[in-house]
Every structure is written in C-alpha cells, then in structure tokens.
Motif scaffolding. Structure first.
Motif, PDB file in Angstrom:
ATOM      1  N   UNK A  99       4.747   3.890   2.746  1.00  0.00           N
ATOM      2  CA  UNK A  99       4.675   2.643   1.990  1.00  0.00           C
ATOM      3  C   UNK A  99       4.591   1.463   2.946  1.00  0.00           C
ATOM      4  N   UNK A 100       3.848   0.452   2.543  1.00  0.00           N
ATOM      5  CA  UNK A 100       3.885  -0.826   3.244  1.00  0.00           C
ATOM      6  C   UNK A 100       4.484  -1.836   2.284  1.00  0.00           C
ATOM      7  N   UNK A 101       5.563  -2.515   2.735  1.00  0.00           N
ATOM      8  CA  UNK A 101       6.268  -3.455   1.869  1.00  0.00           C
ATOM      9  C   UNK A 101       6.091  -4.883   2.371  1.00  0.00           C
ATOM     10  N   UNK A 131       0.846  -1.194   0.000  1.00  0.00           N
ATOM     11  CA  UNK A 131       0.000   0.000   0.000  1.00  0.00           C
ATOM     12  C   UNK A 131       0.876   1.235   0.000  1.00  0.00           C
ATOM     13  N   UNK A 132       0.286   2.328  -0.451  1.00  0.00           N
ATOM     14  CA  UNK A 132       1.020   3.584  -0.554  1.00  0.00           C
ATOM     15  C   UNK A 132       0.021   4.685  -0.278  1.00  0.00           C
ATOM     16  N   UNK A 133       0.399   5.611   0.603  1.00  0.00           N
ATOM     17  CA  UNK A 133      -0.494   6.754   0.789  1.00  0.00           C
ATOM     18  C   UNK A 133       0.294   8.032   0.995  1.00  0.00           C
ATOM     19  N   UNK A 134      -0.302   9.115   0.551  1.00  0.00           N
ATOM     20  CA  UNK A 134       0.356  10.407   0.641  1.00  0.00           C
ATOM     21  C   UNK A 134       0.197  10.942   2.059  1.00  0.00           C
ATOM     22  N   UNK A 180       4.536   2.456  -7.544  1.00  0.00           N
ATOM     23  CA  UNK A 180       3.103   2.277  -7.290  1.00  0.00           C
ATOM     24  C   UNK A 180       2.850   0.968  -6.532  1.00  0.00           C
ATOM     25  N   UNK A 181       1.666   0.855  -5.995  1.00  0.00           N
ATOM     26  CA  UNK A 181       1.252  -0.395  -5.351  1.00  0.00           C
ATOM     27  C   UNK A 181       1.390  -1.524  -6.372  1.00  0.00           C
ATOM     28  N   UNK A 182       2.008  -2.617  -5.961  1.00  0.00           N
ATOM     29  CA  UNK A 182       2.222  -3.730  -6.877  1.00  0.00           C
ATOM     30  C   UNK A 182       3.627  -3.752  -7.447  1.00  0.00           C
ATOM     31  N   UNK A 183       4.298  -2.602  -7.459  1.00  0.00           N
ATOM     32  CA  UNK A 183       5.700  -2.572  -7.878  1.00  0.00           C
ATOM     33  C   UNK A 183       6.549  -3.224  -6.799  1.00  0.00           C
ATOM     34  N   UNK A 184       7.695  -3.728  -7.208  1.00  0.00           N
ATOM     35  CA  UNK A 184       8.599  -4.334  -6.227  1.00  0.00           C
ATOM     36  C   UNK A 184       9.925  -3.602  -6.176  1.00  0.00           C
ATOM     37  N   UNK A 185      10.495  -3.548  -4.987  1.00  0.00           N
ATOM     38  CA  UNK A 185      11.851  -3.049  -4.846  1.00  0.00           C
ATOM     39  C   UNK A 185      12.797  -4.134  -5.355  1.00  0.00           C
ATOM     40  N   UNK A 186      13.945  -3.713  -5.820  1.00  0.00           N
ATOM     41  CA  UNK A 186      14.946  -4.686  -6.259  1.00  0.00           C
ATOM     42  C   UNK A 186      15.488  -5.434  -5.026  1.00  0.00           C
ATOM     43  N   UNK A 187      15.834  -4.680  -4.002  1.00  0.00           N
ATOM     44  CA  UNK A 187      16.368  -5.289  -2.780  1.00  0.00           C
ATOM     45  C   UNK A 187      15.873  -4.540  -1.550  1.00  0.00           C
ATOM     46  N   UNK A 188      15.599  -5.293  -0.509  1.00  0.00           N
ATOM     47  CA  UNK A 188      15.383  -4.695   0.808  1.00  0.00           C
ATOM     48  C   UNK A 188      16.178  -5.566   1.782  1.00  0.00           C
ATOM     49  N   UNK A 189      17.135  -4.979   2.473  1.00  0.00           N
ATOM     50  CA  UNK A 189      17.979  -5.736   3.400  1.00  0.00           C
ATOM     51  C   UNK A 189      17.697  -5.268   4.813  1.00  0.00           C
ATOM     52  N   UNK A 190      17.544  -6.172   5.708  1.00  0.00           N
ATOM     53  CA  UNK A 190      17.332  -5.783   7.088  1.00  0.00           C
ATOM     54  C   UNK A 190      16.959  -6.987   7.922  1.00  0.00           C
ATOM     55  N   UNK A 191      16.651  -6.806   9.177  1.00  0.00           N
ATOM     56  CA  UNK A 191      16.803  -5.546   9.908  1.00  0.00           C
ATOM     57  C   UNK A 191      18.278  -5.286  10.224  1.00  0.00           C
TER      58      UNK A 191
END
Lengths: 545, 494
Positions: free
Chosen positions: A289-291, A278-281, A349-360
């Motif tokens: 953003x919610x990933x 989800x994404x909201x202004x 946009x909602x539905x798009x993906x990040x290439x990488x998310x590393x964490x925590x």
C-alpha cells in the motif's frame, strides 16, 4: 612594447598570488601609458582571470578582481577588448571580465546595452553579457532590466535563469529609488510567472529574485503576500504539507521565509488524509500500500515504523515501512493478512482512508560502525522493511548483500526493489523453486565462509532472527534484529511491547524496534507474542462468519 | 375587599457558627455496590439541590479560609459555597470557573481529603464540608442547565503557542493561554483528546461526556486539537519554534512510562502494567471485544499490585469485567496512597486485600502464562526519622492462584521529548527540570507542567502548574513583544 611594461609582464606568474600582487603594485606606479602598453598589461592580467579558479589558493579570485579594477582604471579605451574577451570566455572567467567592465560605469553600460540586441540570438555569448550587467552598481543599470527579462522568454533555460539572477542582483545592489513602481511590478510579474512553471534552475532564480526584492522592500504588500504564500507551498509549510520536489528551489525559498513581514504566521491544520494512494498484490494475501501521510513522510528514517488503526472499531497495530517519498508525501507499507486487522486492511481499496496513522515511531536503524561487507536479511513480509536500511548502508560506501527467504518462488516479494538497494541479492526458497533451496541461514553461512562481514540486519519471523543471531555470535559480527512486539500506543506509555534485552526490560516502541540480536531474549519474545492467540482466533473466526 | 396576604418566606436568620457546626454532613448518595459492579456507570449519584444547600450551610465562611491555600489552583471555596447556600448554583459554578475550568472533573477526581477538606475548620470536630461534592454539584448543575458561558477572550496578541499533550495540564494551559488572547494548537499523540482522563480514569469515576464537554468548550474558545502527532518524532520542538511559527511551547506530556516490578516472571504473559490494562479498556474499548478488535485477556482471578488511585481504578474495572480481584500491597491499609473515597468504594465492591504482602515472583505455565503469585509477608518498622514506617521482609512466603497480574506502581516521565531535544534538561529520574517561578525549561520559550515536571501526581496539581506555566508563557510572550516595541510609546503590561 616598452621595457617598463615588458618587465612587469615577463616576471609575472599568473598562478601565483604574490607574483600577481607585485605586478599589480608595479603597474599602479606607471603613468602616461600608451594604448599599446595598456593592452599589453591587460592581456597579461587576463591570464590571471583564466587561472583564478584553477589554483589552490583561495586568495586568487580576490587578486583577479583586483586585476580587473586595475584594468578598469586604464580607462574606457580597453572596453572593446574587455567585451571581446567577455563574450568568448567561459561563464566562470566571465565574472572577472564582467566586473572589470562594470567598473567603467556609465561608459561601460553604454557600450554593453546596444550589444545585447546584437547578441540576442547567440545564447552562450548572451549569458555572459547578461551576467556582466549584474555587476553594475550605477542606478542607470536598472533600466536594462526590462530588456534582460524580455530575453528571458528565451528557449534556453540557462539564459532565462541568468536573466532572473541578474534582475535579482540588481534589485539587491542598486538603490531602491532606481526602481520605479512600474519596473518593480514588471520584475515581480515575470519572476512570479517563472516561479511555478519552469525549469528548476529558472524557478530557483525566480525565487531568489522575489526573495531579494522582498528583502529590499521592493514588493507591494499584496505582492509580498503572494510570494509568501508561494514560498510556504514550496517549503511544504502550507496545509498540503508536501513540499516542492526540487531541493534547490525549496532551499532558496526556505532561506527567505524568516524575513517576510507577515504578521500572522501560517495557520496549518496538520491534518493528513491517511488515504490509500495505490495498492498492489505482492503474493497471496500480501499487499503493498502507498498511503498519503505527508507529515510522516517528511520525517521518517530507515528502521522507524508507524501504528495504524484502519477503522474506529479496530486495534492499533505497528507496521514497518518499506519506502517513502518525501516530496509526494507518501509512505509504503506491506501488509500480510495473518489475523483480523490485517485482513481488514487488505480488504481496503484505493481511495479508502485509514482512521489513524501515527508515526514515525521508534529509533532509526543502527548503522554499521566499521566499513566492509554488510548483510541484510529479510524473511516474509520483513523483506520490505530491510530495504530503507540497506539503502542507507550502501550509501555509506559499503558492499551490501541482501538475502531474502520465502516458502517458494511465488511468495518472494520486493526482489526488484531490494536489488536496487543492494550490491548483491541472494534468493532462498524452502522448496528450491527459486534461488538457493533452503533457509536464509544457509545463504548467510555461505556468505560468512566466502568473505568477512561487519554488520548483519535481520527482519522477519522471530525464529529466523534467533537463528541468525546464533550464527553470527561466534564470529562477533554486529547483528541487529527488528522486534515486532505487541503494541498499543507506541509511545512508551503502556509497556505492552516490553522485551528482555541483555537482562534488562526494554520497550520495543521507543528503545527499538532494532536491538542487538546477541542480547535479545527471543524465547520470551516468542511467548509474549502468543499472549492473545486465543482472542485473536475468536476475533478472526467471528469475522469470517 | 379582602386583603390577600401573600405568604412570604421569613428572611433566613443567619446561622451562628455553633449552629452550623451542629448540622449533619450530607453523605454522597451512591449506587448500590451489588448493582454498580455490573456496569461502568458513575458510582456517586450526586447531590440534590436540597442536599447541596444543606451541605453548603455547614461552611463557616471563615475569615481566613485555609481551604483556598490548600487548593492547588486556589479556588475561592467559601465564596462558591456561599452562592450554593443562597441557591445561586449557576453563579457558584461561574465563581469556580474563575480559577478552575475543569470543575466537573476536579469535583470527581481531586483528592480533597488531602487538600481543601483536610484543612477545613469544620473537620476539626466534625466531618469536613464536602467541598468536592459541592464543586461537582455546581459544575453538573451548570452543565445540565446549559448555563456555561464562553468567557471573554482577550485581544488577539498574534502569538502562537503549541501545547503538547491534551491531558489535564495541556487543557488547563490551553484554556489559560487562549483567554489571554494567544492562539493555541494542542498536539495529541493518541487519536483522542483528554489524556489520562480518557485512557486512565475509569468511566465510573469520570464519565466520558464530561471530558468531551470540556474539550468542546475549549474548541469554542478557538483552541485547535491535532491528533496522532507524536511531538519529538513527527515534529520536533525545534521544528515547532523555528519552522511552524510557534512563539512558545508548553509540554504537558505527563508521566507515561510505567514502572514494572523487576522480579522473575514480570514479563510473563498476562502481566500488564496498569496503563496497558486501562488503555486497552478505556481508550480501545477492549471490554467490547470482539466488536472492538483490541483484545484483553479477561482474567478470572486478577492480582493487582499497588494501592494507589490507579490500582483502585484497575481493581474496580476488573471487578466490572467479572473477575475476582485481589490487591497486593507491601504496606498496610493506613499507608495506601489512594484517595480515601476510592478506597472506600473499592472496599464496598468486594475486593480481596492482601496488605503487607510483597510479590517476589510470578509463577508461569509452560506457555509463559502467569498462574500463581508468590508473596513475602512484610511487617512495618518503627517510624524512622522521616516518620515513615518502612516495610520489612519477614521471610514468610505464601502463594496464591491468579491468571492475570496488573502492576500499578506509578510511572516515570515519558522520555520522547527530552530524548529528542538535548536542550531540555532532565534530572536523574527523567523529570523535566523547570524554573519554579515560570515553569520555563532549560530551553528558551519551552515550558512544562503536570506530571512531566513532577513525575506523577494528580489532575489538580497538573492544572495548578499549567496555570503557572501559562502565566510564565504569557509574561515571556509579552516580554518579547515589549522588547520588539521598546521604542513605541504604548506599553503592554505582562
């Protein structure tokens, strides 16, 4: 009533372990009791049952069970009496009536079974009856399981869950020979059906029954596989990572996992979609953003951060987390467009993906060591980042005051979420369009005048964190700041994020990101953050063309 | 009817040792220094088949080869050189692969002059046999002719091993374990496999396609790679062993914590660690900025501190980005720890050298950007009892301009895993303590290899340890199985 019984009953204090034990010993010596005498003694011991859970002595329940045994020894004449009490008592006390009844073996069972049908529609009474069945240790008790489970179609989930509990307990205690192939399959089918779609307590007991059956070897190989798969899904060990939302179900399944006879352990791919759910202004140029990152969501703690790379050409940038949902497997981030990469993220946009998310990554926030009033301060995008820590600090029993600063009313963000996490929230705007007109430091000054503060956490622009640290230093208030240094890998490998704290070089990515605000060299940090200003500008300009 | 005489090559008369000793050494052909500093293409061109055979002929095929003992993974060097001499190039590569599954990498980045070639008997009177070049030749031949075979993988054991880190140690362990029939999952913190071979070693020394080829090879063996997983954070060692169904863990996280000089200005802007500088370029493609968004302040005048292999890599990289590069090292040329070939290549490429110069301060402008570097001239003391000549300050200083400084002073061990699992003991330098025979750490079922247990070394040493660790893990896993099936009649040998 005869004197010998009267003496025992008169001297017995049902709240005292010693007294009841003495009475039981005396009762044991009596011979040729009449029905009246037995009834009298039983009624006295029933008092013990009533008090078993209301004394401070931990031996009391054991004594109550002993009393139950004694009553059972009086013979089957007392069964109707026991039954009457069983039906009328609360579920806790019913344990002792049930156990006493079960001591009567076949006779007790024969008495109880016809009653089940009779009480079919009386939910609350039926619960105790079914519970009593679970204490029988004779193989014949297994015959009651189909009935028990048939009543489990009951509308009242308490009855259903008790039915499943009983089935599980019998499967655990009775010899395996007592369960025919057909019966095993029947219990499995019923429990398995309830495992996924039912009220949580019912699901928990379904999991328990299935687990107990597995441990006794009552499941066929195929059924065991099914249960194993279901348990993996519940505990988030399959490839979906996100575990079952109900903790009690999860814990039940977790406990049984090590006992499965599965040769091949689960093969997980450990892939996360990094998809925007989800994404909201929130305000101009700032989005929430919610990933979808179930593995990160399972582990992240307040204060930790992630490094993201939106696409293959972009850089890796650190972002703080403002919330997470361990069950859904999501994390929430706030992105404010200040440069090329952040602008690119905000265009996703909602539905798009990040290439990488590393964490925590990083250490969790330092929590206050003393209790009292704690202040969390967020400036700009930092408002989101203080929420998880505020929640933790409040959960420790502290009063938490949240201070939020923004340029004007419209750029105040995440106020509602912060209000939920804090005891009190003070808003400040530079132009006075909302809350106090001025800076967060003005609000902090007022709080410091008003009451003693034991802990301050500030996240926001470096000058703000510096001003706050300077303000709390004379008061010797433990003050922590979260440093958003430039980073590349986030694991301590490159050293780009080095900051000077107390004269020592520290790496913000793994020593931090939270540091003692009184020791941080803010001047150096501010200058280091401007390391790539020229390049950033070039990239940004180029992008706009 | 006339007899057709087929010309037959006369059977080569075996050369005598004396004849072999007299053969000329085949110099590795290089790209011209002027041209090569403009690209990131590989510098050495590689032997031709004729050159390789000519070089192979120089090997004396010693009865007791010292070179094998001097190789951390114990490659049967005379055997593979013999095969090259006979023109059996594919077989030569296969021979190397028996003990080393990254021949193309090792042929390029091993410090042969400190290992096999240092003990080569030919080297006593002549230039030693170019073992590294031959290894490289065999590996390239195999790759270019698609002769690589997937080795026979052992019977599946049903055991699972988690390998942490996909650098040399991780990859070698993954290979060794998977051919023994264990299931291997490699966890990588970055978004790309290869570890130091990707982020640290420049493309002109080790082209990316070679690393990727080896990783693809592993995936064909059934090894799975998982990216963006910082073990210790997203999953702890405990999680892997208790909840994720792994029977053993192999730590190959390397030495990923750069050491910095503690002098005034070392946190100034424009001061990088070698790791950061190389990572920005080779992992994040900062030299293609702004197509790739990662920035690097491409300096005009770069000072590099240190003279190890990494320092050479940084200098030659900076040279390719068009900078004027100066090396500052507190000892002299002879003590420089870099591989001699690298030092030679760097010299060819026009690096300025400031030997016996110890940086004492970085002077900055008002925005904290580095502007000048201040050094103290050093002199070397007489050799002490360890035979080492210590640099001694002279009290003389000099100042030079520079707009970027890269510190290449080595690394400490990455602390994330030891700091998240107190059962894994480290020594006072943060190096993970292991059993010398099995490479097992203080935690049962957890093994370690590579820079994580040495505190910074070479690709080949990491691989050698990984082999040892893999053997240790295998024994541990099979021992476990034996303990379980102690009553059964079938005995599984370790």
């Amino acid at each position: 009533m005869t004197d010998r019984v009267h003496d025992i009953v008169k001297d017995m204090d049902p709240r005292s372990v010693e007294s009841v034990t003495q009475a039981l010993d005396k009762a044991k010596l009596l011979e040729d009791l009449t029905l009246d005498e037995k009834t009298c003694l039983a009624e006295a011991f029933f008092e013990v049952f009533n008090h078993a859970h209301h004394t401070h002595s931990s031996s009391m329940p054991k004594v109550a069970v002993r009393a139950g045994k004694r009553i059972a020894k009086f013979g089957p004449e007392l069964i109707p009496l026991l039954f009457r009490h069983l039906v009328e008592s609360d579920s806790e006390t019913a344990v002792y009536y049930g156990k006493a009844l079960a001591r009567n073996g076949n006779v007790g069972l024969a008495y109880l079974v016809p009653k089940l049908n009779e009480y079919r529609e009386k939910d609350h009474d039926l619960i105790n009856l079914i519970q009593a069945l679970s204490y029988f240790k004779i193989p014949e008790a297994s015959a009651t399981v189909p009935f028990v489970l048939s009543v489990s179609q009951h509308v009242n989930h308490q009855v259903t869950s008790m039915a499943l509990y009983t089935a599980g307990r019998l499967a655990e205690k009775l010899p395996t020979s007592a369960f025919s192939e057909e019966l095993r399959h029947f219990i499995f089918n019923t429990s398995f059906r309830f495992l996924s779609h039912a009220q949580v307590l019912v699901r928990k007991n379904a999991a328990r029954t299935l687990g107990k059956m597995m441990r006794r070897g009552l499941l066929s190989e195929e059924d065991e596989k099914k249960v194993y798969k279901a348990f993996l899904a519940i505990t988030g060990r399959d490839d979906h990572h996100n575990w079952d939302r109900a903790f009690i179900v999860r814990r039940e399944a977790e406990g049984f996992l090590p006992y499965f006879h599965q040769q091949s352990p689960p093969v997980r791919r450990y892939t996360q979609s990094y998809k925007i759910v989800s994404k909201r202004l929130l305000c101009t140029n700032t989005y929430h953003f919610t990933l979808d990152t179930p593995l990160i969501a399972r582990k992240i703690e307040a204060g930790q951060f992630v490094i993201v790379r939106p696409h293959i050409f972009s850089e890796r940038i650190p972002l703080s987390i403002c919330n997470w949902d361990r069950e859904k497997g999501t994390i929430d981030i706030i992105v404010s467009a200040v440069g090329k990469t952040t602008t690119e993220i905000n265009a996703m946009m909602v539905g798009d993906s990040f290439e990488d998310v590393v964490g925590p990554l990083g250490e969790r926030s330092v929590l206050p060591t003393a209790s009292g009033t704690c202040v969390v301060i967020g400036g700009g995008y930092g408002t989101g980042a203080i929420i998880p820590t505020a929640r933790d600090v409040k959960a420790m029993g502290n009063k938490v005051i949240g201070i939020v600063g923004a340029r004007n009313k419209d750029s105040l963000i995440m106020v509602q979420e912060l209000q939920d996490a804090c005891t009190e929230v003070i808003l400040t705007t530079n132009d006075g369009s909302a809350g106090i007109g001025g800076m967060v430091t003005d609000a902090l000054r007022e709080v410091l005048l008003r009451e003693p503060v034991v802990y301050v956490l500030a996240i926001g622009p470096v000058p703000m964190m510096k001003a706050i640290s300077d303000m709390t230093r004379p008061h010797h208030i433990a003050t922590y700041v979260s440093l958003n240094a430039i980073m590349v890998d986030g694991t301590g490998m490159c050293g780009a994020c080095r900051v000077t704290v107390g004269g020592e070089t520290k790496f913000a990515c793994f020593h931090g990101p939270d540091f003692d605000g009184h020791k941080v060299d803010f001047e150096n940090l501010m200058k280091r953050q401007k390391m790539f200003v020229k390049e950033e500008k070039v990239a940004f300009e180029r992008m706009k063309l | 009817m006339s007899e057709v005489i087929t010309p037959t090559t006369p059977a080569p008369r075996p050369l005598s040792n004396k004849e072999r000793m007299g053969l000329p050494h085949q110099e590795m052909p290089l790209h011209d220094a002027e041209a090569r500093v403009k690209t990131f293409d590989e510098v050495p061109i590689g032997y031709s088949e004729e050159m390789a055979r000519a070089e192979a002929m120089r090997c004396l095929q010693c009865k007791k080869p010292a070179c094998i003992g001097a190789c951390p993974v114990g490659i049967n060097i005379p055997a593979f050189i013999k095969l090259i001499e006979q023109g059996e190039f594919g077989a030569a590569a296969k021979k190397i692969r028996e003990t080393n599954f990254l021949p193309a990498v090792c042929g390029r980045v091993c410090p042969q002059d400190k290992q096999c070639q240092a003990v080569c008997v030919v080297g006593r009177k002549n230039i030693p046999v170019g073992i590294g070049n031959l290894e490289r030749f065999a590996a390239d031949y195999e790759r270019n002719h698609h002769l690589q075979e997937i080795p026979q993988v052992g019977e599946p054991t049903g055991k699972r091993v988690a390998v942490i880190g996909s650098g040399p140690a991780g990859l070698a362990a993954a290979y060794e374990l998977s051919i023994r029939g264990h299931e291997v999952v490699v966890f990588e913190a970055s978004h790309r496999a290869g570890g130091v071979m990707v982020y640290g070693i420049p493309r002109f020394r080790l082209p990316l396609k070679i690393v990727d080829e080896d990783i693809r090879f592993l995936t064909r063996l059934g090894v799975r790679f998982v990216y963006n997983m910082v073990i210790g954070k997203v999953l702890t060692i405990e999680d892997l062993l208790k909840h994720e169904g792994f029977d053993a863990v192999m730590i190959g996280t390397g030495a990923g914590l750069p050491r910095m000089l503690d002098v005034p200005g070392s946190n100034a802007n424009g001061v990088y660690s070698a790791n950061e500088y190389l990572t920005r370029i080779y992992l994040m493609d900062a030299h293609h900025f702004p197509k790739y968004s990662t920035p690097i302040s491409a300096g005009k005048k770069i000072g590099v501190i240190g003279a190890g292999n990494t320092a050479m890599d940084v200098m030659r990289t900076a040279k390719r980005l068009g900078a004027e590069v100066t090396c500052y090292y507190r000892r002299s040329h002879d003590e420089a720890p870099a591989r001699s070939e690298e030092l030679k290549h760097a010299e060819q490429e026009g690096i300025n050298w400031r030997w016996l110069s110890n940086p004492v301060e970085f002077l900055v402008d008002e925005n904290n950007f580095v502007q000048k570097i201040k050094c103290e001239r050093m002199t070397l003391s007489e050799p002490d009892e360890t035979g080492r000549r210590k640099p001694v300050p002279t009290g003389e200083f000099f100042v030079e301009d520079c707009d970027t400084v890269v510190m290449s002073l080595g690394c400490s061990v990455n602390p994330i895993i030891p700091s998240t699992d107190s059962d894994i003991h480290v020594n006072k330098w943060g190096v993970i303590v292991v059993d010398t025979e099995t490479c097992q750490t203080s935690k049962k079922g957890v093994f370690a290899a590579g820079d994580a247990i040495t505190g910074g070394s070479t690709v080949i040493l990491a691989m050698g340890q990984a082999k040892k660790a893999a053997a240790g893990i295998h024994a541990y896993l099979m021992g476990q199985q034996e303990a379980v099936s102690a009553t059964s009649t079938t005995q599984i040998s370790g």
